[in-house]
Design an enzyme around this catalytic site. Structure first.
Site, short mmCIF file in Angstrom:
data_model
loop_
_atom_site.label_atom_id
_atom_site.label_comp_id
_atom_site.label_asym_id
_atom_site.label_seq_id
_atom_site.Cartn_x
_atom_site.Cartn_y
_atom_site.Cartn_z
N LYS A 92 0.74 -1.17 -0.09
CA LYS A 92 -0.16 0.12 -0.04
C LYS A 92 0.92 1.18 -0.07
CE LYS A 92 -3.19 3.10 1.06
NZ LYS A 92 -2.40 4.18 1.39
N GLU A 111 7.19 -0.81 12.71
CA GLU A 111 8.25 0.14 13.04
C GLU A 111 7.55 1.83 13.05
OE1 GLU A 111 10.24 3.57 12.42
OE2 GLU A 111 10.75 2.77 10.26
N CYS A 138 11.59 9.00 11.50
CA CYS A 138 11.32 8.19 13.07
C CYS A 138 12.59 8.43 13.78
CB CYS A 138 10.86 6.80 12.74
SG CYS A 138 9.30 6.84 11.77
N GLU A 181 6.85 13.21 19.83
CA GLU A 181 7.47 13.35 18.36
C GLU A 181 7.07 14.55 17.76
OE1 GLU A 181 6.96 9.97 15.93
OE2 GLU A 181 8.92 10.13 15.40
C1 SIN Z 1 12.13 6.14 9.24
O1 SIN Z 1 11.91 7.38 9.54
O2 SIN Z 1 11.19 5.40 9.67
C2 SIN Z 1 13.39 5.61 8.68
C3 SIN Z 1 14.50 6.55 8.75
C4 SIN Z 1 15.62 5.56 8.23
O3 SIN Z 1 15.56 4.63 7.47
O4 SIN Z 1 16.62 6.25 8.32
#
Ligand code: SIN
Length: 498
Positions: free
Chosen positions: A186, A263, A297, A395
């Site tokens: 997706k 994740e 992230c 965050e």
């Molecule tokens: C993410 O922000 O989920 C991935 C970041 C990365 O792979 O460096």
């Protein structure tokens, strides 16, 4: 190149109004589409098909039909297919980068970096595919022989975010195909065109029909997520996105007990001890905090500086941030682009205003940039941060660096670990014993020591606590797409007497 409309070397990579199902380019059965806008200019890039659950079911059926023959290909055969796809990504990397910049907004240099990073997952997993080993296990029962084999889990539903339109897709498809699985990916509602271009390259690489399906939806995203998580034909779901959505997908997956890897969000602590090399720490903080304008992230979210170096760090750090050039991703010299949409701007602005209200001091930036467009925010540095401020527990996902002062290692480790999430953490120190102590004490899935950049196809990526579970990339990443089958051969007799 015009500011808003990139000229692709191969215009056929831009797929409008169609998604990729069973080796063909198809529209949504309803004929519905959704608009995708350039976050820099707000202008329309094009429209993509608004798939619903019935459209997605066709993609699942295609993946299920393709699975029996794809799983039976040898590892070497799957490796060659992935390698061919990798080669095509490298050949077309300029166009992939242009598409990333167009729909995500990140500067072209960063987008080129992402295109290479994305391709590296196909390279890595093309090398893993022929090396899928089981075990031979000494049995406890005389005469028995025990072995294990690794089997592909089956059809996988892959749900990816907009912040890395290419790399999050390849990080999931690479290991899935290496293991022998087939997939329904997706694509993100904000950035579907990069994933669809990758699907076109899969087609050209000769990936058999039905093995890779890429669907798109914006408004119907929850409906598509629901069918991927509840269909009995889908055996595994891999998701990158927010913790809140992860919890929902996990609940939905429970009726069919799917294998999952998630994740999710982070709130990365970034700690600089008095004994660190200050310039290295400043460079690390810039890289970690402001990569993709803070929209990753693993971006530093809470920056903790020991009191002895706090003022000097703040001054050097703010000076570097002042030098950033914010603008449209295709413009010469631009280092930082827009945020993805107005909701992101609202959150970032709220964090800055909240910090100010509670005594924080904005020493750099701090404002929206309407002169550039509605999605631009000044890269911002705030001193005098405290744990009562929203940025400490949420965050930010934007270009705001909040600097917290701390006194002792014990105190900072405790505060760093107070977050409900635990994806990445960073610290800077030259004291070897401290390096081991703190790396082991941080409650995160990934630690950067004296570096702000940790992403690498060869290294396991993933979190602990509410940042999710499972690992992507590395020798561990493929296991997420496999099941271990144990076979006991009974009555095999005793070893020969020598
Ligand atoms: C993410 O922000 O989920 C991935 C970041 C990365 O792979 O460096």
């Amino acid at each position: 190149m015009s500011h808003n409309v990139p000229k692709l070397n191969d215009p056929s990579l831009l797929k409008l109004n169609v998604a990729y199902v069973n080796g063909e380019w198809v529209q949504a059965k309803s004929g519905k589409t959704f608009e995708v806008h350039d976050p820099s200019s707000g202008k329309l890039i094009g429209t993509a098909p608004e798939f619903d659950s019935a459209d997605t079911q066709l993609a699942i059926d295609a993946a299920a039909a393709a699975f029996p023959s794809f799983r039976n290909k040898t590892g070497r055969e799957r490796s060659k297919l992935l390698r061919k796809w990798y080669d095509l990504m490298v050949e077309n990397s300029e166009d992939i980068a242009k598409l990333i910049t167009w729909e995500n907004g990140k500067p072209l240099a960063d987008a080129k970096g992402e295109a290479a990073y994305a391709a590296s997952f196909f390279e890595w997993f093309s090398e893993e595919a022929p090396r899928i080993y089981g075990d031979t296990i000494p049995a406890s029962v005389a005469g028995n022989r025990v072995v294990t084999i690794k089997e592909p889990v089956g059809v996988c539903g892959l749900i990816t975010p907009w912040n890395f339109p290419a790399a999050m897709v390849t990080r999931k498809i690479g290991p899935a195909l290496a293991a022998g699985c087939t997939v329904v990916a997706k694509s993100p509602g904000e950035t579907p065109f990069t994933s669809l271009a990758l699907a076109e390259l899969a087609h050209r690489a000769g990936i058999p029909k039905g093995v890779v399906n890429v669907v798109s939806a914006l408004k119907n995203t929850p409906e598509v997520g629901e069918i991927l998580t509840s269909s009995p034909f889908v055996k595994k779901v891999s998701f990158t996105g927010s913790t809140g959505v992860g919890k929902l997908l996990m609940k939905q997956s429970s009726s069919t007990l799917k294998k999952l890897s998630f994740e999710l969000g982070g709130n990365a602590p970034f700690i600089v001890f008095d004994d660190a090399d200050l310039d290295v720490a400043v460079a690390g903080a810039i890289a970690s905090k402001f990569r993709s304008s803070g929209q990753t992230c693993v971006c530093a979210n809470r920056i903790f500086i020991q009191s002895g170096i706090y003022d000097e760090f703040a001054q050097k750090f703010a000076a570097k941030v002042k030098d950033f050039k914010v603008g449209g991703g295709y413009s010469e010299g631009v280092t930082h682009g827009p945020l993805i949409h107005d909701r992101a701007i609202t959150k970032v602005d709220a964090h800055v205003r909240d910090a100010e209200k509670k005594g924080g001091k904005v020493i750099q930036g701090g404002q929206k940039m309407p002169e550039l467009g509605s999605n631009f925010f000044q890269p911002t540095v705030i001193t005098g941060m405290t744990t009562e401020m929203a940025l400490a527990s949420e965050e930010t996902f934007g270009p705001v660096a909040g600097l917290f002062k701390f006194e002792t290692e014990e105190e900072v480790t405790k505060v760093a670990n107070s977050a409900e999430v635990g994806l990445a953490g960073y610290f800077f120190s030259k004291d070897l014993q401290r390096v081991f102590r703190v790396a082991e004490a941080l409650e995160v899935g990934m630690v950067g020591v004296n570096t702000g950049l940790i992403s690498d196809a060869a290294a396991p990526f993933g979190g602990v606590k509410e940042s999710g579970f499972g690992r992507e990339g590395s020798k561990y990443g493929i296991a997420e797409y496999q099941v271990t089958k144990m076979i006991t051969y009974g009555g095999m007799g005793q070893p020969l007497q020598k």
